[in-house]
Write a protein that holds these residues in place. Structure first.
Motif, short mmCIF file in Angstrom:
data_model
loop_
_atom_site.label_atom_id
_atom_site.label_comp_id
_atom_site.label_asym_id
_atom_site.label_seq_id
_atom_site.Cartn_x
_atom_site.Cartn_y
_atom_site.Cartn_z
N PHE A 281 44.76 39.16 35.99
CA PHE A 281 43.30 39.29 35.95
C PHE A 281 42.80 40.26 37.02
CE2 PHE A 281 43.60 35.15 33.74
CZ PHE A 281 42.84 35.46 32.63
N ASP A 282 43.44 40.26 38.20
CA ASP A 282 43.04 41.18 39.27
C ASP A 282 43.25 42.63 38.84
OD1 ASP A 282 42.47 39.00 40.83
OD2 ASP A 282 44.38 39.02 41.89
N ILE A 283 44.38 42.91 38.20
CA ILE A 283 44.71 44.28 37.81
C ILE A 283 43.75 44.80 36.74
CG2 ILE A 283 46.48 45.75 36.76
CD1 ILE A 283 48.57 43.87 38.05
N THR A 284 43.54 44.01 35.69
CA THR A 284 42.64 44.45 34.62
C THR A 284 41.20 44.55 35.11
OG1 THR A 284 42.46 42.15 33.86
CG2 THR A 284 44.09 43.55 32.78
N PHE A 285 40.82 43.66 36.04
CA PHE A 285 39.49 43.73 36.64
C PHE A 285 39.31 45.05 37.38
CE2 PHE A 285 36.57 41.76 40.07
CZ PHE A 285 35.44 42.20 39.40
N PHE A 286 40.32 45.48 38.10
CA PHE A 286 40.27 46.73 38.85
C PHE A 286 40.16 47.93 37.90
CE2 PHE A 286 42.53 50.35 40.78
CZ PHE A 286 41.74 50.55 41.90
N ILE A 287 40.97 47.93 36.85
CA ILE A 287 40.95 49.04 35.89
C ILE A 287 39.57 49.17 35.24
CG2 ILE A 287 41.89 49.89 33.71
CD1 ILE A 287 44.56 48.61 34.53
N ALA A 288 39.01 48.04 34.80
CA ALA A 288 37.70 48.08 34.16
C ALA A 288 36.62 48.54 35.14
CB ALA A 288 37.36 46.69 33.62
N ALA A 289 36.72 48.12 36.41
CA ALA A 289 35.73 48.51 37.41
C ALA A 289 35.78 50.01 37.69
CB ALA A 289 35.96 47.73 38.70
N VAL A 290 36.99 50.58 37.76
CA VAL A 290 37.13 52.02 37.98
C VAL A 290 36.51 52.81 36.83
CG1 VAL A 290 38.79 53.92 38.13
CG2 VAL A 290 39.16 51.84 39.46
N ALA A 291 36.79 52.39 35.61
CA ALA A 291 36.24 53.09 34.44
C ALA A 291 34.72 52.99 34.41
CB ALA A 291 36.84 52.50 33.16
N LEU A 292 34.19 51.80 34.70
CA LEU A 292 32.75 51.60 34.68
C LEU A 292 32.06 52.44 35.75
CD1 LEU A 292 30.61 49.90 33.18
CD2 LEU A 292 30.84 48.18 34.96
#
Length: 326
Positions: free
Chosen positions: A95-106
């Motif tokens: 969850f931490d990794i996917t949260f980070f990826i989505a935050a960078v894209a956003l």
């Protein structure tokens, strides 16, 4: 890999309690519903958006809001995988990794949209909203755009409120961040309505101003989520799911350890791993010794406080620290 490194011992992770497993399944169903409904409303908005900059930006935010639920579902799938010789600590940080990826894209797209909205205001680009033929009548397309935006408000309002109720109970920041994104969705949709109404009254800048407001909302969500994701990746002090304060669970663990009869003082160093907490407990005793039974009592005391406590390492603090074997 087990044949190459037979001396490796994978981590033993605690299984989620039945209540949390059911809440996680419910959260997954909500995320699937989010993907379907937001995708449907995005298609509808694309069909009716016309030349409104505010509506185009609102459409971008709706499309971006699909990142968080998609990331959540990917993480939930990975987290269910068992510990193996390659992933020795399991998939608790999925969850931490996917949260980070989505935050960078956003954050990246939000910054790009802000720049575009500012450029539109500076160049004084005048949006044009034409009429469309419905049957034998000509209808101002702005009415269709307003209707599409108002319809797009309903799914994020309902789904976001449901996610906010679940997120604290399973301690998942990814789900809470998705609920915040849903809130931004319906707020930006209403801002888009005001922009289109402004065009109707001849205020060309109202549309661009609404677009800039929406773009700033996208960027704010991205930066806030990125900051939280980076904190978690750096094993910072645990916080509650909305990031508003420190997680009270650490203080509860401290009190539980101090309540043990052989503990004189205690210090803790815990960090978040997904929705779990793992860390070290430094214990001071009268003789600077710990028996194996006492170590087990400390671990049990911590795990009895909450289902979220996973790995606990216990050691003696002080210069004369040693472990007495029995």
């Amino acid at each position: 890999m087990s044949s190459v490194y037979p001396w490796i011992r994978p981590r033993r992770t605690r299984e989620l309690p039945a209540e949390q497993r059911e809440l996680l399944r419910k959260a997954c169903r909500l995320e699937w519903a989010t993907l379907i409904l937001i995708a449907a409303t995005s298609i509808m908005m694309y069909v009716v958006m016309g030349g409104s900059k505010a509506m185009q930006t609102a459409l971008v935010e709706d499309v971006l809001s699909l990142l968080a639920p998609a990331a959540f579902l990917v993480a939930a799938r990975f987290q269910r995988r068992p510990v193996d010789q390659e992933y020795l600590n399991g998939h608790t940080r999925a969850f931490d990794i996917t949260f980070f990826i989505a935050a960078v894209a956003l954050t990246g797209v939000g910054l790009a949209v802000v720049i575009d909205a500012v450029h539109t205001l500076i160049t004084a680009s005048h949006p044009v909203i034409t009429t469309v033929a419905i049957g034998d009548r000509a209808v101002w397309q702005g009415w269709l755009m307003i209707g599409g935006l108002l319809i797009s408000v309903i799914p994020p309002v309902v789904l976001g409120r449901m996610k906010l109720k679940i997120a604290p109970r399973i301690a998942l920041k990814t789900l809470h961040a998705d609920a915040d994104t849903n809130k931004a969705d319906w707020m930006t949709a209403l801002a888009g309505v005001l922009g289109i109404v402004g065009i109707g009254f001849g205020l060309w800048w109202a549309d661009s101003a609404a677009a800039l407001f929406i773009a700033c909302s996208i960027l704010k969500d991205g930066v806030t989520n990125l900051r939280s994701a980076v904190r978690d990746m750096h094993d910072a002090y645990p916080q509650v799911v909305d990031g508003s304060s420190d997680d009270p669970l650490v203080a509860q663990l401290h009190r539980a350890v101090l309540a043990l009869d052989f503990v004189a003082e205690a210090q803790l160093r815990f960090h978040e791993e997904g929705n779990r907490l793992s860390g070290v407990v430094f214990v001071s005793t009268a003789d600077d010794c710990l028996t194996l039974e006492q170590v087990e009592r400390v671990v049990s005391a911590c795990r009895e406080v909450s289902w979220r406590v996973d790995q606990v390492t216990v050691t003696v603090s002080g210069l004369r620290a040693k472990i007495a074997r029995q």
